[in-house]
Design a protein around this motif. Structure first.
Motif, PDB file in Angstrom:
ATOM      1  N   UNK A 137      -9.254  -0.162 -14.213  1.00  0.00           N
ATOM      2  CA  UNK A 137      -8.114   0.037 -13.315  1.00  0.00           C
ATOM      3  C   UNK A 137      -8.583   0.221 -11.872  1.00  0.00           C
ATOM      4  N   UNK A 138      -9.681   0.930 -11.689  1.00  0.00           N
ATOM      5  CA  UNK A 138     -10.236   1.120 -10.347  1.00  0.00           C
ATOM      6  C   UNK A 138     -10.693  -0.209  -9.762  1.00  0.00           C
ATOM      7  N   UNK A 139     -11.398  -1.017 -10.580  1.00  0.00           N
ATOM      8  CA  UNK A 139     -11.871  -2.320 -10.112  1.00  0.00           C
ATOM      9  C   UNK A 139     -10.710  -3.254  -9.782  1.00  0.00           C
ATOM     10  N   UNK A 140      -9.638  -3.179 -10.569  1.00  0.00           N
ATOM     11  CA  UNK A 140      -8.470  -4.038 -10.343  1.00  0.00           C
ATOM     12  C   UNK A 140      -7.771  -3.665  -9.029  1.00  0.00           C
ATOM     13  N   UNK A 141      -7.851  -2.394  -8.652  1.00  0.00           N
ATOM     14  CA  UNK A 141      -7.223  -1.906  -7.424  1.00  0.00           C
ATOM     15  C   UNK A 141      -8.298  -1.552  -6.392  1.00  0.00           C
ATOM     16  N   UNK A 142      -9.202  -2.475  -6.169  1.00  0.00           N
ATOM     17  CA  UNK A 142     -10.394  -2.186  -5.376  1.00  0.00           C
ATOM     18  C   UNK A 142     -10.070  -1.872  -3.918  1.00  0.00           C
ATOM     19  N   UNK A 143      -9.037  -2.489  -3.348  1.00  0.00           N
ATOM     20  CA  UNK A 143      -8.679  -2.177  -1.960  1.00  0.00           C
ATOM     21  C   UNK A 143      -8.189  -0.736  -1.840  1.00  0.00           C
ATOM     22  N   UNK A 144      -7.338  -0.344  -2.781  1.00  0.00           N
ATOM     23  CA  UNK A 144      -6.879   1.046  -2.800  1.00  0.00           C
ATOM     24  C   UNK A 144      -8.042   2.005  -3.039  1.00  0.00           C
ATOM     25  N   UNK A 145      -8.998   1.579  -3.865  1.00  0.00           N
ATOM     26  CA  UNK A 145     -10.155   2.437  -4.150  1.00  0.00           C
ATOM     27  C   UNK A 145     -10.970   2.680  -2.881  1.00  0.00           C
ATOM     28  N   UNK A 146     -11.150   1.642  -2.079  1.00  0.00           N
ATOM     29  CA  UNK A 146     -11.876   1.817  -0.822  1.00  0.00           C
ATOM     30  C   UNK A 146     -11.101   2.712   0.144  1.00  0.00           C
ATOM     31  N   UNK A 147      -9.801   2.509   0.207  1.00  0.00           N
ATOM     32  CA  UNK A 147      -8.944   3.351   1.043  1.00  0.00           C
ATOM     33  C   UNK A 147      -9.039   4.816   0.615  1.00  0.00           C
ATOM     34  N   UNK A 148      -8.964   5.038  -0.691  1.00  0.00           N
ATOM     35  CA  UNK A 148      -8.980   6.401  -1.220  1.00  0.00           C
ATOM     36  C   UNK A 148     -10.332   7.064  -0.976  1.00  0.00           C
TER      37      UNK A 148
END
Length: 424
Positions: A298-309
Motif C-alpha cells: 500500500x505504501x509503494x502504491x501511494x509513493x507520492x503520498x509516502x514522500x509527502x508524509x
C-alpha cells in the motif's frame, strides 16, 4: 396471448420505462453534484481583479514566525484548513466550527453541498452567497486545493493548515469507505478485496476511471497536484516544498493530540478551543488492519503520498523539539484530561456507538454507501447548563452542524432522501 399474461408484460414494460427514467434522473443529478474530475486550473479561476483580501504583490506567502513563539500573542481568527480525506479532518472541522461560531466569524461555505464541488478544483465562485471582493475568516470544507483562488478570500495574515496520515493506513480507510463508488473495484471478486487489489493494483486500476482519485495518492490529489506523476519527476519534490512554503502547520493524524497542542500555540488559542471527541470514526471490526506485506504494498502504491508524509513527519518532530519535549508532554496530558472530563459530562455511556444505537437523528453521522460503519454518540439527557451547549456542539456531526450554521445543502439533502428511499 392470454389477457393476464399480456397485462404482466405491460406492467413489466412500464416498470422498465419508469426504472430507466429514474436512473436517468439519478445520473443527471449526480452529473450536477459531482463535477468533471479533470477541470483545468485556468477554467476554475474567478474572473475578477485583485480582491481586498489578497496579499500585496511580492508579499511572502506565509509569515516565517509562529504566532505562539512570541510573548503577548493575539488569537488568530483567519484560518484556511485544507481538509484532506480520511485523516481525522472531520474532528478538526468541528473544532473550527465551534471556534468560528463562538466568536461570530465569517465562514466561506459551499453552496448546495458539504464540499466545494470536489473533485473539481476550488474556485471562489463556489462559495455560498459569494460576491467579488468578499473576505472571510475561515475556509474549512472539502475541496481540491487551488491556492490562488483560496488566497483571494482571506486576509494576508491568514493561517494555512492541513492534516496528513500514514498513506498506507489512509489508503486502507479510503478503499473501504469509497471503494463501492469506484467502478473498477467491482471487478474484485474475493472476500478480501483490498488484499486482492494490492497483489496486482495495475491490473485493476484505471487512472481515468470514475472516482479513481480516491485510490491512489489521495493526499497529493487533494492538495491540488497530479496524483499520477512519475515518482522520479522533479515536480514531486517541488510540490512538497511548495506545501511547506504555503502552510504554517501540517498536522499528523497519528499524533493528533501533539498536533493540536502545536496548533493551539500557533493560533494563540485556549485549551477549551481544541477539546474534541473523535468524529466520523469507523468501528474497529469494519476495517481489518493491513499486514506487514500489504502495508508495504500500500505504501509503494501511494509513493507520492509516502514522500509527502515522510517530509512532513520529519518537519513535525522538528517543531516538537522547538516547542520542547517536556512542555509538549505536559500540554498533551492536560488536553487528554480535559477531553476525558468532557467525555464523562457529555456522552451517554461514555463511548461511541453503532449507528443503530444512536437515539437522536441530529447525532446520526453520514454513512458510506451500503454500510453503516461510522460510529456516533448519544448525548446525555441531563447536562448542566454550563456545558450543555458545548457538549452538543462537540458531538454534532458535520452535515447537521453545517445546517445549524445556515449552509444551503439542498443537493446533500436530496441525495440522502434518495439513499434512504433505496436503502443504500
Amino acid at each position: 396471448m392470454p389477457l393476464p399474461q399480456k397485462k404482466r408484460w405491460v406492467s413489466m414494460a412500464k416498470g422498465l420505462v419508469l426504472g430507466a427514467l429514474f436512473t436517468s434522473f439519478l445520473l443527471l443529478l449526480y452529473s450536477y453534484a459531482v463535477p468533471p474530475l479533470h477541470a483545468g486550473l485556468a477554467s476554475t479561476r474567478t474572473p475578477e481583479g485583485t480582491a481586498p483580501c489578497s496579499p500585496a504583490p511580492g508579499e511572502p506567502e506565509v509569515p516565517t514566525l509562529a504566532n505562539g513563539s512570541a510573548g503577548g500573542c493575539q488569537p488568530r481568527r483567519d484560518i484556511v484548513f485544507m481538509k484532506t480525506h480520511k485523516t481525522a479532518s472531520s474532528t478538526l472541522l468541528n473544532i473550527l466550527f465551534r471556534f468560528g461560531q463562538k466568536h461570530g466569524l465569517k465562514f466561506a461555505f459551499p453552496n448546495g453541498r458539504n464540499d466545494f464541488d470536489y473533485p473539481a478544483f476550488f474556485a471562489r465562485s463556489l462559495v455560498q452567497d459569494y460576491r467579488p471582493g468578499a473576505c472571510f475568516n475561515i475556509i474549512c470544507n472539502h475541496m481540491r486545493f487551488h491556492y490562488d483562488e483560496v488566497r483571494g478570500l482571506v486576509p494576508p495574515n491568514a493561517t494555512f493548515i492541513t492534516v496528513l496520515r500514514d498513506p498506507a493506513r489512509l489508503f486502507e480507510s479510503s478503499f473501504h469507505y469509497f471503494g463501492s463508488v469506484v467502478p473498477f473495484t467491482w471487478k474484485l471478486s474475493g472476500h478480501d478485496k483490498l488484499a486482492e487489489f494490492l497483489q496486482d493494483p495495475d491490473r485493476y486500476y484505471d487512472p481515468n476511471g470514475y472516482n479513481a482519485h480516491y485510490l491512489r495518492n489521495l493526499l497529493f490529489f487533494d492538495l491540488g497536484y497530479d496524483s499520477g506523476l512519475d515518482p522520479g519527476n522533479p515536480q514531486v519534490q517541488e510540490h512538497i516544498l511548495e506545501v511547506e512554503r504555503r502552510f504554517h502547520l501540517v498536522l499528523l493524524q497519528e499524533y493528533f493530540d501533539e498536533s493540536l497542542v502545536l496548533l493551539k500555540d500557533l493560533l494563540c488559542w485556549e485549551l477549551e478551543d481544541v477539546l474534541y471527541f473523535k468524529l466520523n470514526a469507523r468501528r474497529a471490526s469494519a476495517v481489518p488492519r493491513l499486514s506487514g506485506e500489504l502495508y508495504q504494498r500500500a505504501t509503494a502504491w501511494n509513493v507520492l503520498d509516502a514522500r509527502l508524509y515522510r517530509h512532513f513527519n520529519a518537519s513535525f518532530w522538528r517543531k516538537v523539539e522547538a516547542f520542547g519535549r517536556e512542555r509538549m508532554a505536559r500540554e498533551v496530558a492536560a488536553l487528554r484530561r480535559a477531553n476525558e472530563r468532557m467525555r464523562h459530562i457529555c456522552i451517554d455511556g461514555g463511548r461511541a456507538v453503532d449507528a443503530a444505537a444512536i437515539q437522536d437523528s441530529a447525532m446520526q453521522p453520514w454513512q458510506p454507501l451500503g454500510a453503516k460503519s461510522i460510529l456516533g454518540y448519544n448525548l446525555k439527557k441531563s447536562i448542566g447548563q454550563r456545558h450543555a451547549e458545548l457538549c452538543r456542539r462537540m458531538l454534532t456531526p458535520e452535515i447537521q452542524y453545517l445546517m445549524d450554521l445556515g449552509v444551503n445543502l439542498w443537493v446533500t439533502k436530496l441525495w440522502k432522501l434518495i439513499r434512504d428511499f433505496l436503502k443504500w
